[in-house]
Scaffold this motif. Structure first.
Motif, short mmCIF file in Angstrom:
data_model
loop_
_atom_site.label_atom_id
_atom_site.label_comp_id
_atom_site.label_asym_id
_atom_site.label_seq_id
_atom_site.Cartn_x
_atom_site.Cartn_y
_atom_site.Cartn_z
N PRO A 166 2.77 1.78 12.95
CA PRO A 166 3.19 2.27 11.65
C PRO A 166 4.02 0.54 11.36
O PRO A 166 3.91 0.21 10.06
CB PRO A 166 4.34 2.74 11.82
CG PRO A 166 4.68 2.48 13.80
CD PRO A 166 4.02 2.68 13.92
N HIS A 226 10.62 2.16 -1.37
CA HIS A 226 10.26 3.03 0.22
C HIS A 226 10.71 3.35 1.36
O HIS A 226 10.38 3.11 2.44
CB HIS A 226 9.79 1.18 0.36
CG HIS A 226 9.19 0.33 -1.14
ND1 HIS A 226 7.61 0.51 -1.02
CD2 HIS A 226 9.49 -1.02 -1.83
CE1 HIS A 226 6.65 -0.90 -2.41
NE2 HIS A 226 8.51 -0.71 -2.74
N ALA A 234 4.94 3.99 -1.55
CA ALA A 234 5.43 5.11 -0.53
C ALA A 234 4.70 6.26 -0.21
O ALA A 234 3.96 6.90 0.57
CB ALA A 234 6.92 5.00 -0.81
#
Ligand code: NAD
Length: 309
Positions: free
Chosen positions: A97, A206, A235
């Motif tokens: 991530p 986001h 996002a």
């Protein structure tokens, strides 16, 4: 010996790490994701599989993967992986991530300026239509405006830092972080979404896509915003309702929008492509050489660590 199968393209530095391990036998076939039947055939031999978003690591695949110990997703979203089935079988799922945080952050800044100044429209007018239309492309300045960031995590907070360098006032809404994290960066954390919606001139989302964030911004929320607001979604598709954003662009309530992600991708027939004053990109937020290298190296190391326990 651990057998590792990579079914999609990952950057060379990650492949080199896997190749150089004495206890790893690597199969790297970046096009294999196109042939799901073949993956089903060979998966029983493998201890690990590494994919991006194109390989459906579903129940069927997992049920055939008799030796599988780890599933690596070179990127963030694990929506192509059946997490429940993996966990039921005791298979570890790892992702990367942090690898594309800066790429997505910088894409957001680019989209923000492009939307404020209509850069792609001016470019198209001069380059494709050979017009010298200086009056048509009036923009707004970011300096002095308020940026509202929904989701103040890795990307949201970095967007905030950069927006401050543009002399924007930055406010954020994120019920899961401590006030101090925002304060340290000179960002005001607001207690509820409505406050952000009412105060911001530019709003950027986001958050991850969850049951809570899907349709977080609909017609109702857009109505609470300032007239002429600029909206960004770099996002996940669906955090801002697509039809409601389309309507708000048509009515002019939203001055401009910039969107990199869509509910259904590829999004070549999405309603947003018909909207005025929208800038769209085909989910390229993470597409930088640096980010792809980061992601590949992180996922290779994660998978090795998981295999070796
Ligand atoms: P992150 O987990 O670091 O940050 C997400 C933040 O959202 C967290 O601070 C969390 O507390 C907050 N949040 C969760 N639910 C919320 C809610 N209901 N209201 C407000 N805040 C909420 O994630 P990140 O790495 O910053 O990624 C953010 C998003 O960007 C994710 O959806 C990710 O998939 C996406 N992304 C897109 C691209 C692209 O190619 N466009 C690239 C990378 C990441």
């Amino acid at each position: 010996m651990f057998k590792v199968l990579v079914t999609e393209h990952i950057a060379e530095p990650g492949i080199n790490i896997l190749k150089s391990q004495p206890d790893v036998e690597l199969t790297y076939d970046p096009e294999l994701f196109r042939n799901f039947e073949r993956i089903l055939e060979i998966i029983p031999e493998y201890d690990a599989i590494i994919t991006r978003s194109g390989t459906p690591v579903n129940k069927e695949l997992i049920s055939k993967a008799k030796k599988l110990k780890v599933i690596g997703r070179a990127g963030v979203g694990v929506d192509n992986i059946d997490l429940e089935e993996a966990s039921r079988r005791g298979i570890l799922v790892v992702n990367a991530p942090t690898g594309n945080t800066l790429a997505a952050t910088e894409h957001t800044m680019g989209m923000m300026i492009a939307a404020a100044r209509q850069i792609p429209y001016a470019h198209k007018s001069l380059k494709d239509e050979r017009r010298w239309d200086r009056k048509k492309f009036m923009g707004v300045e970011l300096s002095g405006k308020t940026l509202g960031i929904i989701g103040f995590g890795r990307i949201g907070s970095r967007v905030g830092i950069r927006a401050k360098a543009f002399d924007m006032k930055v406010i954020a809404y994120d019920p899961y972080i401590k006030k101090e994290k925002a304060e340290k960066l000179g960002v005001e954390l607001v207690d509820n979404l409505d406050t952000l919606l009412e105060r911001a001139d530019v709003i950027t989302v986001h958050t991850p896509l969850t049951d809570e964030t899907r349709n977080m911004i609909t017609r109702k929320e857009i109505e609470k915003m300032k007239d002429g607001v600029i909206l960004l979604n770099i996002a996940r598709g669906g955090i801002i309702n697509e039809k409601d954003l389309y309507d708000a662009l048509v009515s002019g309530k939203v001055r401009a929008a910039a969107v990199d992600v869509f509910v259904k991708e590829p999004a070549t027939d999405n309603i947003l492509l018909e909207a005025p004053n929208i800038i769209v990109t085909p989910h390229i937020g993470a597409n930088t050489y640096e980010s792809q290298t980061n992601v590949a190296v992180i996922i290779a190391n994660q998978v090795l660590a998981a295999l070796r326990g």
